[in-house]
Design a protein around this motif. Structure first.
Motif, mmCIF file in Angstrom:
data_model
loop_
_atom_site.group_PDB
_atom_site.id
_atom_site.type_symbol
_atom_site.label_atom_id
_atom_site.label_comp_id
_atom_site.label_asym_id
_atom_site.label_seq_id
_atom_site.Cartn_x
_atom_site.Cartn_y
_atom_site.Cartn_z
ATOM 1 N N THR A 31 -27.766 32.509 8.560
ATOM 2 C CA THR A 31 -29.230 32.658 8.608
ATOM 3 C C THR A 31 -29.744 32.354 10.017
ATOM 4 O O THR A 31 -30.697 32.962 10.471
ATOM 5 C CB THR A 31 -29.914 31.757 7.559
ATOM 6 N N ARG A 36 -32.413 34.388 14.778
ATOM 7 C CA ARG A 36 -32.423 34.615 16.232
ATOM 8 C C ARG A 36 -32.561 36.109 16.536
ATOM 9 O O ARG A 36 -33.275 36.501 17.455
ATOM 10 C CB ARG A 36 -31.149 34.038 16.883
ATOM 11 N N GLU A 57 -36.771 22.309 13.489
ATOM 12 C CA GLU A 57 -37.182 22.105 12.092
ATOM 13 C C GLU A 57 -36.650 23.245 11.234
ATOM 14 O O GLU A 57 -36.186 24.259 11.742
ATOM 15 C CB GLU A 57 -38.723 22.091 12.023
ATOM 16 N N GLY A 85 -24.652 27.996 7.467
ATOM 17 C CA GLY A 85 -26.019 27.523 7.739
ATOM 18 C C GLY A 85 -26.971 27.833 6.597
ATOM 19 O O GLY A 85 -28.186 27.684 6.733
ATOM 20 N N GLN A 92 -32.667 26.366 -1.894
ATOM 21 C CA GLN A 92 -31.839 27.484 -1.400
ATOM 22 C C GLN A 92 -30.527 27.569 -2.174
ATOM 23 O O GLN A 92 -30.027 28.667 -2.462
ATOM 24 C CB GLN A 92 -31.548 27.318 0.097
ATOM 25 N N ARG A 162 -28.543 28.468 23.738
ATOM 26 C CA ARG A 162 -29.588 28.503 22.719
ATOM 27 C C ARG A 162 -30.736 27.581 23.110
ATOM 28 O O ARG A 162 -30.503 26.481 23.619
ATOM 29 C CB ARG A 162 -29.012 28.044 21.379
HETATM 30 P P1 AMP Z 1 -28.281 27.433 13.020
HETATM 31 O O1 AMP Z 1 -27.909 28.583 13.900
HETATM 32 O O2 AMP Z 1 -27.649 27.508 11.670
HETATM 33 O O3 AMP Z 1 -28.073 26.103 13.702
HETATM 34 O O4 AMP Z 1 -29.858 27.552 12.772
HETATM 35 C C1 AMP Z 1 -30.782 27.504 13.838
HETATM 36 C C2 AMP Z 1 -32.172 27.219 13.293
HETATM 37 O O5 AMP Z 1 -32.569 28.268 12.403
HETATM 38 C C3 AMP Z 1 -32.312 25.957 12.443
HETATM 39 O O6 AMP Z 1 -32.511 24.785 13.231
HETATM 40 C C4 AMP Z 1 -33.538 26.294 11.603
HETATM 41 O O7 AMP Z 1 -34.725 26.208 12.365
HETATM 42 C C5 AMP Z 1 -33.307 27.769 11.300
HETATM 43 N N1 AMP Z 1 -32.487 27.975 10.073
HETATM 44 C C6 AMP Z 1 -31.260 28.565 9.998
HETATM 45 N N2 AMP Z 1 -30.819 28.613 8.735
HETATM 46 C C7 AMP Z 1 -31.769 28.026 7.979
HETATM 47 C C8 AMP Z 1 -31.880 27.743 6.591
HETATM 48 N N3 AMP Z 1 -30.917 28.068 5.727
HETATM 49 N N4 AMP Z 1 -33.017 27.107 6.162
HETATM 50 C C9 AMP Z 1 -34.005 26.779 7.016
HETATM 51 N N5 AMP Z 1 -33.950 26.991 8.340
HETATM 52 C C10 AMP Z 1 -32.842 27.622 8.830
#
Ligand code: AMP
Length: 218
Positions: A31, A36, A57, A85, A92, A162
């Protein structure tokens, strides 16, 4: 086989997912990557989540559940899905069960990647990727052979970091992990679906442990 990789930011979920894609022809559903991509292409949703993500957040359940639903409906999951993620909240996790049953699939196992918080800052603040092919690098653990040139695709000057890979955002991301995501460990344990691997080991060795876990449940 459909699996979830769960662990704090920097645990190595994305790195291991990429290996599983190559090894078992699985489909990685991250996700974070989807959000992104939405930001980069400037969609309304991408603009809405942009500040939330930079602060570290969580984006709303509704948005990320919608993204996964789209992928499950559209995607060819014949090699199985790796949820990377996602899920990050109990809502969820419940939604994922429902979505999988709608497409006649089930969750086979949940692999928790355990790590020590102390190593996460170093792992996260040192990482960068090739903007052209997505190959991941680290300033200490995985440097490119030639400065500024991607080993994999040869792109020059394409490395990027990032926006949320800094100490401030990491603090918020870790807090979100402990508050919202760590209850999922108890949830999947109670369902008899939780397995653990030591995420502090080398990338190769963690990969072998994940393969062993998968062989044990298939
Ligand atoms: P990640 O690449 O998985 O570290 O996600 C980067 C950012 O995307 C997180 O810090 C959240 O802001 C958002 N995000 C990704 N996946 C989720 C999810 N399953 N639920 C809520 N926010 C998410």
């Amino acid at each position: 086989m459909n699996i979830i990789l769960i662990g704090p930011p920097g645990a190595g979920k994305g790195t291991q997912a990429a290996t599983l894609v190559k090894k078992y022809n699985m489909v990685q559903l991250s996700t974070g990557d989807m959000l992104r991509a939405a930001r980069t292409s400037g969609t309304d949703m991408g603009n809405t989540v942009s500040g939330v993500m930079d602060r570290g957040e969580l984006v709303t359940d509704e948005i990320v559940i919608g993204l996964i639903e789209e992928q499950l409906k559209a995607g060819d999951g014949s090699g199985g899905f790796i949820f990377d993620g996602f899920p990050r909240t109990l809502a969820q996790a419940d939604a994922l069960n429902e979505l999988l049953s709608k497409v006649d699939q089930k969750l086979d196992t949940v692999i928790q990647m355990t790590v020590d918080d102390k190593v996460l800052v170093n792992r996260i603040t040192g990482r960068f990727t090739c903007g052209s092919c997505g190959e991941g690098y680290h300033e200490e653990f995985k440097k490119p052979a030639t400065h500024d040139k991607c080993d994999k695709c040869g792109a020059v000057g394409a490395f990027k970091k990032r926006a949320d890979d800094n100490e401030d955002s990491l603090k918020t991301r870790l807090m979100a992990y402990y508050k919202e995501t760590s209850p999922l460990i108890g949830y999947y344990y109670a369902k008899g679906q939780l397995q653990q691997v030591n995420g502090l080991n080398s990338i190769h060795s963690v990969g072998l442990d994940i393969s062993k876990v998968m062989a044990g449940v298939s």
